[in-house]
Structures are given as structure tokens and as C-alpha cells.
Design a protein around this motif. Structure first.
Motif, PDB file in Angstrom:
ATOM      1  N   GLN A 189      86.470  -7.894  61.869  1.00 54.85           N
ATOM      2  CA  GLN A 189      85.908  -9.181  61.475  1.00 54.85           C
ATOM      3  C   GLN A 189      86.637 -10.883  60.707  1.00 54.85           C
ATOM      4  N   HIS A 190      87.766  -9.820  60.157  1.00 53.23           N
ATOM      5  CA  HIS A 190      87.980 -10.631  58.743  1.00 53.23           C
ATOM      6  C   HIS A 190      89.049 -11.228  58.732  1.00 53.23           C
ATOM      7  N   ARG A 191      89.288 -12.016  58.044  1.00 52.36           N
ATOM      8  CA  ARG A 191      91.040 -12.653  57.628  1.00 52.36           C
ATOM      9  C   ARG A 191      91.453 -11.310  56.583  1.00 52.36           C
ATOM     10  N   CYS A 192      92.990 -10.835  57.433  1.00 51.53           N
ATOM     11  CA  CYS A 192      92.999  -9.954  56.443  1.00 51.53           C
ATOM     12  C   CYS A 192      94.496 -10.228  56.066  1.00 51.53           C
ATOM     13  N   LEU A 193      95.009 -10.434  54.751  1.00 48.86           N
ATOM     14  CA  LEU A 193      96.532 -10.665  54.505  1.00 48.86           C
ATOM     15  C   LEU A 193      97.336  -9.876  54.291  1.00 48.86           C
ATOM     16  N   ARG A 194      98.655  -8.947  55.170  1.00 49.96           N
ATOM     17  CA  ARG A 194      99.122  -8.187  56.033  1.00 49.96           C
ATOM     18  C   ARG A 194     100.461  -7.681  55.033  1.00 49.96           C
ATOM     19  N   PHE A 195     100.987  -6.800  55.104  1.00 50.48           N
ATOM     20  CA  PHE A 195     101.692  -6.194  54.245  1.00 50.48           C
ATOM     21  C   PHE A 195     103.217  -5.938  55.522  1.00 50.48           C
ATOM     22  N   ARG A 196     104.333  -6.218  54.971  1.00 52.62           N
ATOM     23  CA  ARG A 196     105.373  -6.213  56.197  1.00 52.62           C
ATOM     24  C   ARG A 196     106.065  -4.987  55.159  1.00 52.62           C
ATOM     25  N   GLY A 220      95.690 -10.828  60.554  1.00 50.14           N
ATOM     26  CA  GLY A 220      95.246 -11.994  59.775  1.00 50.14           C
ATOM     27  C   GLY A 220      95.783 -13.364  59.556  1.00 50.14           C
ATOM     28  N   PRO A 221      95.891 -14.538  59.107  1.00 49.55           N
ATOM     29  CA  PRO A 221      96.614 -15.712  58.738  1.00 49.55           C
ATOM     30  C   PRO A 221      98.006 -15.224  58.335  1.00 49.55           C
ATOM     31  N   LEU A 222      98.485 -14.429  57.053  1.00 48.43           N
ATOM     32  CA  LEU A 222      99.677 -13.646  56.563  1.00 48.43           C
ATOM     33  C   LEU A 222     100.220 -12.452  57.332  1.00 48.43           C
ATOM     34  N   VAL A 223     101.446 -12.524  57.065  1.00 46.37           N
ATOM     35  CA  VAL A 223     102.533 -10.851  56.897  1.00 46.37           C
ATOM     36  C   VAL A 223     103.442 -11.693  55.986  1.00 46.37           C
ATOM     37  N   ARG A 228     102.495  -9.521  45.152  1.00 49.31           N
ATOM     38  CA  ARG A 228     102.060 -10.752  44.339  1.00 49.31           C
ATOM     39  C   ARG A 228     101.978 -12.239  45.412  1.00 49.31           C
ATOM     40  N   LEU A 229     102.537 -12.089  46.490  1.00 48.13           N
ATOM     41  CA  LEU A 229     102.315 -14.355  47.476  1.00 48.13           C
ATOM     42  C   LEU A 229     100.822 -12.868  48.051  1.00 48.13           C
ATOM     43  N   ASP A 236      93.927 -17.265  46.407  1.00 41.57           N
ATOM     44  CA  ASP A 236      93.585 -19.192  46.914  1.00 41.57           C
ATOM     45  C   ASP A 236      92.297 -19.074  48.510  1.00 41.57           C
ATOM     46  N   GLY A 237      91.830 -17.613  48.514  1.00 41.73           N
ATOM     47  CA  GLY A 237      90.229 -17.917  49.498  1.00 41.73           C
ATOM     48  C   GLY A 237      90.695 -17.914  51.181  1.00 41.73           C
ATOM     49  N   ALA A 238      92.366 -17.181  50.932  1.00 44.74           N
ATOM     50  CA  ALA A 238      93.424 -17.007  52.325  1.00 44.74           C
ATOM     51  C   ALA A 238      92.640 -15.824  53.930  1.00 44.74           C
ATOM     52  N   GLY A 239      92.077 -15.373  52.405  1.00 43.09           N
ATOM     53  CA  GLY A 239      91.873 -13.748  53.452  1.00 43.09           C
ATOM     54  C   GLY A 239      91.150 -12.887  52.293  1.00 43.09           C
ATOM     55  N   LEU A 240      91.724 -11.564  53.021  1.00 39.86           N
ATOM     56  CA  LEU A 240      91.186  -9.747  52.721  1.00 39.86           C
ATOM     57  C   LEU A 240      92.603  -9.346  52.309  1.00 39.86           C
ATOM     58  N   ALA A 241      93.147  -8.852  50.824  1.00 43.77           N
ATOM     59  CA  ALA A 241      93.526  -8.088  50.394  1.00 43.77           C
ATOM     60  C   ALA A 241      93.686  -6.596  50.132  1.00 43.77           C
ATOM     61  N   PHE A 242      94.797  -6.001  50.884  1.00 42.12           N
ATOM     62  CA  PHE A 242      94.556  -4.489  50.239  1.00 42.12           C
ATOM     63  C   PHE A 242      95.635  -4.365  49.514  1.00 42.12           C
ATOM     64  N   ILE A 243      95.607  -3.810  48.563  1.00 37.30           N
ATOM     65  CA  ILE A 243      96.678  -4.333  47.200  1.00 37.30           C
ATOM     66  C   ILE A 243      96.506  -2.901  46.849  1.00 37.30           C
ATOM     67  N   PHE A 244      97.563  -2.155  45.764  1.00 33.74           N
ATOM     68  CA  PHE A 244      97.115  -1.961  44.324  1.00 33.74           C
ATOM     69  C   PHE A 244      96.777  -2.510  43.801  1.00 33.74           C
TER      70      PHE A 244
END
Length: 296
Positions: A189-196, A220-223, A228-229, A236-244
Motif C-alpha cells: 500500500q506504500h510508495r516505494c523507491l526502488r533500486f535497479r 513506487g514512483p522512482l527506479v 544516494r539518490l 524529500d518525502g517521495a516514498g519509502l527506501a530500503f537501503i543499507f
């Protein structure tokens, strides 16, 4: 094969790597005309065109690409033989070429690279930053750095970094509009920031708790292929990040990011330097391993 073929093959490899005669000439320390002459003589003696030349670029032909693929490991072995002769002085020296993922370069190597260069001034450390798993032998590398869980069994692996954890984080402004997830499946249900990854594969978020493992293809809105991006977008509130965790520990500490699902993110094996077990370890590589070994 004549002796002249060996030098001509080395010139061909330099042209292919640099994409130009002038670039190869600078690398080899010879005139561009000598580079062109060597390649032309090689093509003439073999009776096949190896490079496709246009006014804008130079690239291997199909026959040239096949030759270079077979040639690259042999030239790497010649380089190693020469470096071994240099290292007979019992001083670690020569080129040391490693394939390293971006995260390991930033989090593990970068803090100590300056000190390593001062400690071993005769070693030329060549780091190729790439996220895909690389065959160090076929790629002409002395060694590679990857997470311990991804290494092949026929490799010797030495840990050079601490255990690491992932962290799911979001900005306070994001959670003003969205509830905090209590379970990984709430992320649907969330906006997630994804890594390619550089391979084109998009990372599927992985969680574990009490023996239960969950892998999610979040949306989510970003791949993007740069950690660092992703962190900046999360702040900036764009969504959730799963990061080291190390990328965001300061932002978590000062309240710029809020952590969720921490109990679903256990620590796992850190980064290792790996190299083939059948290859004699060069003094330069031994110096690198000893310098960056975890716990030092």
C-alpha cells in the motif's frame, strides 16, 4: 605465431579498450601512426578485418570481438607474469585490478583508500565499479569484492567489512499522510523507491524474522541505480527506501528519516574480497587483503 604478432595483439587490445588509435597510442606511449600500422599488419597477416573504422568511432568486428575475448585472459596472464617479476624485490608493487560494487566502494574501501595508497606507493590500484557478479578470471581481474552470501564455492573469500543491515526508512512528512507499516506485506500500500542493478534487474525487497522469509516486488514512483539518490528522494518525502543502514544512520539519528520494520531486517554477512583458489596470491593482493581485512 611470430613475435611481432604478440606486440600487434597487445596494440589491438589497447585500441579496442580505448575506442581510438589516439587513446591506445597514449596508453602505450607510441605514435598513433605506429598503432594504425600494427593493426593493419595484423589484419593483413591474418587475412581478416578486426576493427570497423568510421569517422566517429572504432569498434571490433565480429571476428575481432571473438579474438579479443580469447586474447584478454592471455594478456592478463602476461601482465601478471611481469608484475610477479617486479615483486621479486619482496615489495608489493604493480597493478592490482579489482571488480567492486558501488556500495562496497563507498562504505568499505573509500574510508581507507588514502591510507592504503600511502602505505603501498608502488601499487597501482585499479577499481572497476560494477554491481553485477563478475568472473574475475575471465574478466582479467586479480580479485573482486562482493557480499559473502553471493560468492562461489571455488573462491577463497576474506571478509573485509562488518556485518551489514538493511533499513526501511521514510521522511516524517511521508508518514504524516501514510501509516507506518507493521508487516512487510503492508508495503504493497506504500510508495516505494526502488533500486535497479546494472544488469537491469530491479531489487525485490527481502525480509526475514523468526525463520520466515518474505520477498516483495514493491511498486513506487522512482527506479534508479544510485543509492544516494534514493536516500535523497526518501528525505524529500517521495516514498519509502530500503537501503543499507550505513547510508542513513546519521539521518535516522537526527530525525530526518524514520525507521520502520526494523525487526524484519536482521544483520547479514558483509563484504568479502574473493579470488581463485588455484591462483598463487600476488604480494600486492596479499597487501590489499591484509590492509582491509575486517577487524583490523
Amino acid at each position: 605465431m611470430t613475435r611481432s604478432h604478440l606486440s600487434q595483439l597487445a596494440v589491438l587490445a589497447a585500441v579496442a579498450q580505448n575506442g581510438s588509435f589516439r587513446g591506445a597510442a597514449r596508453e602505450l606511449g607510441i605514435a598513433p601512426s605506429a598503432v594504425s600500422h600494427a593493426v593493419s599488419n595484423l589484419e593483413s597477416s591474418l587475412g581478416v578485418r578486426l576493427l570497423s573504422r568510421t569517422t566517429r568511432s572504432i569498434a571490433p568486428t565480429e571476428a575481432g570481438a571473438r579474438l579479443l575475448e580469447r586474447l584478454r585472459p592471455a594478456l592478463s596472464e602476461i601482465d601478471r607474469a611481469l608484475e610477479t617479476a617486479i615483486e621479486a624485490r619482496d615489495v608489493p608493487a604493480g597493478n592490482l585490478r579489482l571488480t567492486v560494487p558501488r556500495t562496497a566502494a563507498y562504505l568499505v574501501l573509500a574510508p581507507k583508500l588514502g591510507a592504503f595508497a600511502k602505505a603501498y606507493p608502488d601499487i597501482m590500484l585499479d577499481l572497476v565499479i560494477e554491481d553485477r557478479f563478475t568472473d574475475v578470471v575471465a574478466g582479467g581481474f586479480d580479485a573482486g569484492v562482493r557480499l559473502g552470501e553471493s560468492l562461489q564455492r571455488d573462491m577463497i573469500a576474506v571478509r573485509i567489512g562488518p556485518a551489514i543491515r538493511g533499513a526501511v526508512v521514510g521522511a516524517p512528512s511521508y508518514f504524516e499522510k501514510m501509516p507506518r507499516p507493521q508487516h512487510p506485506r503492508d508495503l504493497i500500500q506504500h510508495r516505494c523507491l526502488r533500486f535497479r542493478f546494472s544488469s537491469g534487474v530491479i531489487y525485490r525487497w527481502e525480509f526475514e524474522k523468526d525463520g520466515e522469509e518474505i520477498e516483495l516486488p514493491v511498486e513506487g514512483p522512482l527506479v534508479v541505480g544510485e543509492d544516494r539518490l534514493i536516500v535523497q528522494a526518501a528525505m524529500d518525502g517521495a516514498g519509502l527506501a530500503f537501503i543499507f543502514e550505513d547510508y542513513v544512520k546519521d539521518a535516522i539519528a537526527d530525525g530526518g528519516l524514520l525507521r520502520v520494520l526494523e525487526d524484519w531486517c536482521p544483520p547479514f554477512d558483509g563484504f568479502h574480497v574473493y579470488y581463485p583458489s588455484r591462483r598463487q596470491m600476488r604480494p600486492a593482493l596479499r597487501a590489499f587483503v591484509d590492509f582491509f581485512r575486517a577487524g583490523k
